[in-house]
Design an enzyme around this catalytic site. Structure first.
Site, short mmCIF file in Angstrom:
data_model
loop_
_atom_site.label_atom_id
_atom_site.label_comp_id
_atom_site.label_asym_id
_atom_site.label_seq_id
_atom_site.Cartn_x
_atom_site.Cartn_y
_atom_site.Cartn_z
N HIS A 97 0.50 -1.03 0.35
CA HIS A 97 0.14 -0.17 0.22
C HIS A 97 0.73 1.30 0.03
CE1 HIS A 97 -3.58 -2.52 -0.03
NE2 HIS A 97 -3.51 -2.37 1.14
N GLU A 147 -11.67 -3.30 -2.73
CA GLU A 147 -10.58 -2.58 -4.02
C GLU A 147 -9.79 -2.68 -5.09
OE1 GLU A 147 -7.44 -3.11 -0.61
OE2 GLU A 147 -8.23 -4.16 0.02
N HIS A 188 -9.80 2.40 0.64
CA HIS A 188 -9.58 1.38 1.73
C HIS A 188 -10.90 0.95 2.23
CE1 HIS A 188 -7.41 -2.09 4.10
NE2 HIS A 188 -6.39 -2.31 2.49
#
Length: 425
Positions: free
Chosen positions: A169, A389, A241
């Site tokens: 991420h 996502e 997210h």
């Protein structure tokens, strides 16, 4: 409980820690004003940078000072559905996060159906928001194997923030840990945020500008990501997210207030029915890195082409989902929206559409009620929320058969999501 680097507190004490920060900020401001008045009366220099001995800034850690400064920059925006009463979305420029989604059902019951924190500063803290509640993740969402990739013959090494093995991420200081700037003037139903990512940030090459716009209208939330003005070729894969739980927070919050620790826990999403419009998925290894294969979902626990209650699969045929599903790749290439997933529970329904080629279904497998304190004092247990996502495939920068993950100078990256909210009788 895992300690964090803020005032020596534990994860479950994050809310208390940030209430201290707010109080310290207020006290420090009052003391500085008093100091300036005293200096003025005594003929001292009111603009002196030397703080008095009792100043908060002289006796607190740098981490606290940093967060105090951040508190001046963090803002929250409330988006209201002007034509269809029943949906309200709260957004902060801290990590560009969705902090609340208030939803009135057909019976008039209002619930906050996304996980998160009460204090927006907590979205910027690596420990408090280790699960990435609500934030925008990047420069590359999901995992990059071994935290490295090769581009134009040069190898780049990224921060390994996934158990010291992979890059996850965007790294330790990814887009989710940044205070984004506000573009233009927000309206009652729209806000646009921008972040400038510098060359070398978390190991990525080149400067790049990124924006995210949230727009709410007629029971639909449109989310648009853009990346542009890349100074050199660089990987890009932005994702939202947000964790959804259509059970809401009310019952668990009431139990918390009543001192019922056991029932002050959010109900899991195992009562949710989910469908994903995917005939195939990308299998992963034991470290959740795609093997490079694209496999059929037929006769596997990944066949979610029809609405399926999660409790029918978890934990019987699978321990939990944290997998990328392959959507309409051709529609993605053309920038067209296609259906990604549907979620239903408690007379509420979400239909998600996207221009991305994949969607990661994550069922909160790493949430832990002993360590994860959420809004209104509610504890978030394992499977306490689910994420959808929309994204490029994980580790696409290292898999030539996966969709392109590189943004070149002069190009623009655009990724759209559309949530359609509806009530069922």
């Amino acid at each position: 409980m895992s300690p964090i680097g803020l005032l020596g507190v534990t994860v479950s004490s994050c809310a208390l820690a940030y209430s201290v920060i707010r109080s310290s900020f207020w006290i420090g401001r009052k003391l500085r004003r008093f100091s300036r008045r005293s200096q003025h009366k005594s003929g001292g220099n009111a603009d002196s940078t030397d703080d008095p001995p009792w100043s908060v800034s002289r006796h607190t850690k740098n981490s606290l000072n940093t967060r105090l400064e951040m508190s001046k920059l963090v803002k929250t925006f409330v988006l209201a559905d002007e034509k269809r009463v029943g949906i309200e979305v709260h957004v902060t420029n801290a990590g560009a996060a969705v902090t609340k989604l208030l939803w009135r059902d057909a019976d008039g019951v209002v619930e906050d159906v996304v996980l998160g924190h009460d204090n927006p500063l907590m979205y910027l803290d690596n420990a408090c928001n280790a699960p990435y509640f609500g934030v925008v993740v990047g420069r590359v969402a999901n995992r990059i194997a071994n935290g490295e990739f090769t581009l134009d013959g040069k190898q780049y090494k990224l921060v390994k923030n996934d158990n010291g093995r992979n890059h996850l991420h965007g790294g330790k200081r990814g887009f989710d840990r940044q205070v984004w700037s506000v573009v233009g003037t927000p309206t009652s139903n729209k806000v646009k945020l921008r972040h400038t990512s510098k060359d070398g940030e978390e190991g990525y090459p080149g400067n790049v500008e990124v924006t995210v716009e949230y727009a709410l209208a007629e029971g639909e939330l449109a989310v648009t990501f853009e990346a542009f003005e890349a100074s050199q070729p660089t990987p890009i894969n932005l994702a939202s997210h947000s964790y959804f739980n259509l059970n809401g927070h009310t019952l668990a919050a009431a139990a918390h207030v009543a001192g019922d620790a056991r029932n002050g826990m959010l109900e899991t999403v195992l009562n949710h029915a989910v469908s994903v419009s995917a005939d195939s998925y990308t299998p992963v290894d034991e470290h959740l890195i795609p093997t490079g294969e694209v496999a059929s979902v037929s006769s596997t626990p990944f066949d979610l082409r029809h609405l399926t209650k999660l409790a029918e699969r978890i934990p019987h045929s699978i321990d939990g989902y944290d997998h990328n599903f392959v959507l309409d790749v051709e529609a993605s290439r053309q920038g067209k929206l296609s259906h990604a997933a549907t979620v239903k529970a408690n007379k509420r329904r979400i239909d998600l559409f996207t221009t991305a080629p994949g969607v990661q279904l994550y069922t909160g497998n790493f949430l832990d009620a002993n360590h994860t304190m959420g809004k209104r004092g509610v504890k978030y247990p394992r499977h306490g929320g689910l994420c959808l996502e929309t994204q490029n495939f994980p580790n696409a920068v290292n898999e030539s058969s996966f969709p392109n993950a590189i943004l070149k100078p002069g190009e623009k990256y655009v990724h759209r999501m559309l949530y359609k909210f509806s009530n069922e009788l």
